[in-house]
Design an enzyme around this catalytic site. Structure first.
Site, PDB file in Angstrom:
ATOM      1  N   SER A 202       0.860  -1.183   0.000  1.00  0.00           N
ATOM      2  CA  SER A 202       0.000   0.000   0.000  1.00  0.00           C
ATOM      3  C   SER A 202       0.892   1.226   0.000  1.00  0.00           C
ATOM      4  O   SER A 202       1.538   1.539   0.995  1.00  0.00           O
ATOM      5  CB  SER A 202      -0.895  -0.004   1.241  1.00  0.00           C
TER       6      SER A 202
ATOM      7  N   HIS B 138      -0.337  -0.911  -4.815  1.00  0.00           N
ATOM      8  CA  HIS B 138      -1.702  -0.501  -4.466  1.00  0.00           C
ATOM      9  C   HIS B 138      -1.683   0.983  -4.108  1.00  0.00           C
ATOM     10  O   HIS B 138      -0.984   1.399  -3.182  1.00  0.00           O
ATOM     11  CB  HIS B 138      -2.151  -1.364  -3.281  1.00  0.00           C
TER      12      HIS B 138
ATOM     13  N   ASP C 217      -3.668   4.148  -2.782  1.00  0.00           N
ATOM     14  CA  ASP C 217      -4.849   4.543  -2.005  1.00  0.00           C
ATOM     15  C   ASP C 217      -5.177   6.007  -2.249  1.00  0.00           C
ATOM     16  O   ASP C 217      -4.423   6.895  -1.834  1.00  0.00           O
ATOM     17  CB  ASP C 217      -4.576   4.307  -0.516  1.00  0.00           C
TER      18      ASP C 217
ATOM     19  N   MET D  36      -7.622   9.071  -1.531  1.00  0.00           N
ATOM     20  CA  MET D  36      -8.586   9.532  -0.524  1.00  0.00           C
ATOM     21  C   MET D  36      -8.921  10.993  -0.771  1.00  0.00           C
ATOM     22  O   MET D  36      -8.026  11.798  -1.051  1.00  0.00           O
ATOM     23  CB  MET D  36      -7.990   9.391   0.877  1.00  0.00           C
TER      24      MET D  36
ATOM     25  N   HIS E 231      -7.058   2.239  -5.671  1.00  0.00           N
ATOM     26  CA  HIS E 231      -8.175   2.033  -4.741  1.00  0.00           C
ATOM     27  C   HIS E 231      -8.772   3.402  -4.445  1.00  0.00           C
ATOM     28  O   HIS E 231      -8.203   4.187  -3.682  1.00  0.00           O
ATOM     29  CB  HIS E 231      -7.647   1.346  -3.467  1.00  0.00           C
TER      30      HIS E 231
ATOM     31  N   MET F  66     -11.005   5.730  -2.713  1.00  0.00           N
ATOM     32  CA  MET F  66     -11.874   5.978  -1.548  1.00  0.00           C
ATOM     33  C   MET F  66     -12.391   7.402  -1.694  1.00  0.00           C
ATOM     34  O   MET F  66     -11.976   8.319  -0.976  1.00  0.00           O
ATOM     35  CB  MET F  66     -11.064   5.782  -0.253  1.00  0.00           C
TER      36      MET F  66
ATOM     37  N   MET G 239     -12.558  -4.499   2.764  1.00  0.00           N
ATOM     38  CA  MET G 239     -11.797  -3.707   3.733  1.00  0.00           C
ATOM     39  C   MET G 239     -11.802  -4.425   5.082  1.00  0.00           C
ATOM     40  O   MET G 239     -12.863  -4.808   5.585  1.00  0.00           O
ATOM     41  CB  MET G 239     -12.427  -2.322   3.925  1.00  0.00           C
TER      42      MET G 239
ATOM     43  N   ASP H 261      -7.751  -5.661   2.480  1.00  0.00           N
ATOM     44  CA  ASP H 261      -6.992  -4.425   2.657  1.00  0.00           C
ATOM     45  C   ASP H 261      -7.228  -3.851   4.044  1.00  0.00           C
ATOM     46  O   ASP H 261      -8.347  -3.486   4.391  1.00  0.00           O
ATOM     47  CB  ASP H 261      -7.463  -3.428   1.572  1.00  0.00           C
TER      48      ASP H 261
END
Ligand code: DX5
Ligand code: ZN
Length: 230
Positions: free
Chosen positions: A14, A39, A41, A43, A72, A74, A143, A178
């Site tokens: 991550s 990966h 992330d 946000m 990913h 979010m 998650m 994750d």
């Protein structure tokens, strides 16, 4: 069987936990340590109470590695930004079922761009919410912490959801987990049916990435039924 099933279990660092002051160097270190799936992330400070980075940053390092880029998202309203992540060169794009009322068109948009389409589900969301869309997914990401921050504690009850999803997904869909993945819990996650293991702290808190990556991979291979053991 997709190309990626042959490579499972996949340990996916991550990037949220990497040293962003040395991002290119971190990518090199991960590659040298054997990581081939990264990966990212994303946000937005709205869907989750934290802000990270977006497509521009991912695109800025895309040419530096051949590693698989797994975004990913979010974020609220992922449909508004999907093309940015496609253009940035992400190989997989996963967004949250909680962020949309109807995911089918977005999943198809990702697939029609030749990328893997993923749906993520939060710890408190029941699996029934995602079940009607499983055939549209290349990746289902469960998650195992509330999304928003690295370094949280693994929530074991999500394993029940993964066991259920495992009975429902087709053979070409990858089950990903994750949040809070460590040497202490990766084996139970593998036993439940996970094939992709996102790990931040378990890798980046170590000074050398080779050892945690290889230990996590070995533990994930060592499933109860031995199905994925060499
Ligand atoms: C949480 C992120 C995770 C997280 C993983 O919202 O999606 O990818 O950063 O980090 P660890 O492994 O530290 O929980
Ligand atoms: Zn993530």
């Amino acid at each position: 069987m997709s190309k990626w099933h042959a490579s499972t279990p996949i340990i996916a660092p991550s990037m949220l936990k990497c040293d962003f002051g040395n991002l290119s160097q971190e990518i090199c270190r991960l590659e040298s340590a054997g990581a081939f799936w990264m990966h990212w992330d994303v946000m937005d400070g709205h869907f989750v109470p934290n802000l990270s980075y977006g497509a521009m940053l991912i695109q800025s390092v895309r040419a530096r590695t051949k590693a698989f880029f797994d975004a990913h998202l979010m974020i609220s309203d992922p449909g508004k930004y999907l093309n940015d992540y496609i253009r940035a060169g992400c190989d997989a794009i996963t967004f949250h079922i909680e962020a949309v009322s109807e995911p089918t068109a977005l999943l198809r948009q990702i697939r029609s761009a030749g990328r893997l389409a993923g749906l993520a589900i939060n710890p408190m969301t029941p699996p029934a919410v995602i079940e009607p869309y499983l055939s549209e997914c290349d990746i289902v990401l469960t998650m195992s912490v509330e999304p928003g921050f690295g370094g949280q504690t693994f929530i074991p009850h999500v394993l029940d959801k993964i066991r259920r999803l495992k009975t429902l997904v087709g053979p070409t869909t990858l089950l990903s987990i994750d949040g809070g993945i460590s040497q202490d819990n990766i084996r139970v996650a593998a036993d439940a049916g996970c094939q992709v293991f996102v790990a931040g702290s378990a890798i980046f808190d170590e000074s050398d990435y080779t050892l945690p990556l290889s230990i996590l991979e070995r533990l994930a291979k060592n499933t109860v039924d031995g199905a994925s053991s060499p």
